[in-house]
Design a protein around this motif. Structure first.
Motif, mmCIF file in Angstrom:
data_model
loop_
_atom_site.group_PDB
_atom_site.id
_atom_site.type_symbol
_atom_site.label_atom_id
_atom_site.label_comp_id
_atom_site.label_asym_id
_atom_site.label_seq_id
_atom_site.Cartn_x
_atom_site.Cartn_y
_atom_site.Cartn_z
ATOM 1 N N VAL A 118 -32.242 -71.003 -19.251
ATOM 2 C CA VAL A 118 -30.916 -71.584 -19.035
ATOM 3 C C VAL A 118 -30.088 -71.480 -20.310
ATOM 4 O O VAL A 118 -28.915 -71.077 -20.276
ATOM 5 C CB VAL A 118 -31.033 -73.052 -18.556
ATOM 6 C CG1 VAL A 118 -29.679 -73.752 -18.579
ATOM 7 C CG2 VAL A 118 -31.653 -73.106 -17.161
ATOM 8 N N LYS A 119 -30.692 -71.808 -21.460
ATOM 9 C CA LYS A 119 -29.976 -71.711 -22.738
ATOM 10 C C LYS A 119 -29.537 -70.276 -23.017
ATOM 11 O O LYS A 119 -28.404 -70.030 -23.428
ATOM 12 C CB LYS A 119 -30.856 -72.211 -23.889
ATOM 13 C CG LYS A 119 -31.004 -73.708 -23.954
ATOM 14 C CD LYS A 119 -31.994 -74.105 -25.016
ATOM 15 C CE LYS A 119 -31.319 -74.567 -26.258
ATOM 16 N NZ LYS A 119 -32.271 -75.111 -27.253
ATOM 17 N N GLY A 136 -29.021 -67.950 -20.849
ATOM 18 C CA GLY A 136 -27.995 -67.586 -19.877
ATOM 19 C C GLY A 136 -26.618 -68.089 -20.264
ATOM 20 O O GLY A 136 -25.598 -67.571 -19.808
ATOM 21 N N ASN A 137 -26.565 -69.090 -21.109
ATOM 22 C CA ASN A 137 -25.287 -69.645 -21.566
ATOM 23 C C ASN A 137 -24.761 -68.992 -22.832
ATOM 24 O O ASN A 137 -23.672 -69.341 -23.288
ATOM 25 C CB ASN A 137 -25.421 -71.159 -21.775
ATOM 26 C CG ASN A 137 -25.565 -71.890 -20.455
ATOM 27 O OD1 ASN A 137 -24.971 -71.507 -19.455
ATOM 28 N ND2 ASN A 137 -26.371 -72.933 -20.442
ATOM 29 N N ILE A 138 -25.502 -68.054 -23.388
ATOM 30 C CA ILE A 138 -25.030 -67.339 -24.578
ATOM 31 C C ILE A 138 -23.936 -66.360 -24.167
ATOM 32 O O ILE A 138 -24.092 -65.598 -23.228
ATOM 33 C CB ILE A 138 -26.182 -66.563 -25.260
ATOM 34 C CG1 ILE A 138 -27.234 -67.541 -25.780
ATOM 35 C CG2 ILE A 138 -25.649 -65.664 -26.375
ATOM 36 C CD1 ILE A 138 -28.495 -66.864 -26.295
ATOM 37 N N LYS A 139 -22.853 -66.414 -24.847
ATOM 38 C CA LYS A 139 -21.739 -65.506 -24.560
ATOM 39 C C LYS A 139 -21.868 -64.271 -25.445
ATOM 40 O O LYS A 139 -21.887 -64.389 -26.672
ATOM 41 C CB LYS A 139 -20.392 -66.189 -24.831
ATOM 42 C CG LYS A 139 -20.200 -67.488 -24.071
ATOM 43 C CD LYS A 139 -20.080 -67.257 -22.590
ATOM 44 C CE LYS A 139 -19.788 -68.567 -21.884
ATOM 45 N NZ LYS A 139 -20.561 -68.786 -20.722
#
Length: 123
Positions: free
Chosen positions: A95-96, A98-101
């Motif tokens: 999840v973490k 997946g949140n990286i831009k």
């Protein structure tokens, strides 16, 4: 010459990887090796047991276990003993990540092939 193997890796495992890689590399450079030889088609915590026995596929992981801190080794032991906790932590990590831009434009690039930097040609 080339990249020196990790000195903590189990010798027989290293030899099998060298044979696998040299055969495939000469032909087409797309040889794949399983992260885990014990349960290669199962998502589980076996990779951590492999680190303990000197059979970690990724050099960085093997070195972190073999030459790392007590905290690192304790974490590996924790995941070996607790597959369910490994699953919980893996989920949180995904999840973490997946949140990286991703950086794009002049700040970075998304590689066309993860093995090499994109080639840029002038127009």
């Amino acid at each position: 010459m080339g990249i020196e193997p990790d000195g903590t890796i189990q010798t027989e495992y290293l030899t099998s990887l060298q044979q696998l890689c040299s055969q495939g590399f000469v032909i087409n450079n797309d040889t794949l090796a399983s992260l885990d030889l014990e349960t290669p088609e199962t998502f589980d915590n076996q990779y951590y047991a492999n680190l303990r026995s000197g059979e970690g596929l990724l050099k960085t992981d093997q070195l972190l276990y073999s030459n790392g801190t007590e905290t690192t080794r304790d974490l590996v032991q924790f995941y070996i003993k607790g597959q369910q906790e490994f699953f919980v932590q893996f989920k949180k990590s995904m999840v973490k990540m997946g949140n990286i831009k991703p950086l794009t434009g002049t700040n970075g690039e998304i590689r066309s092939n993860c093995r090499s930097i994109n080639s840029h040609t002038s127009a």
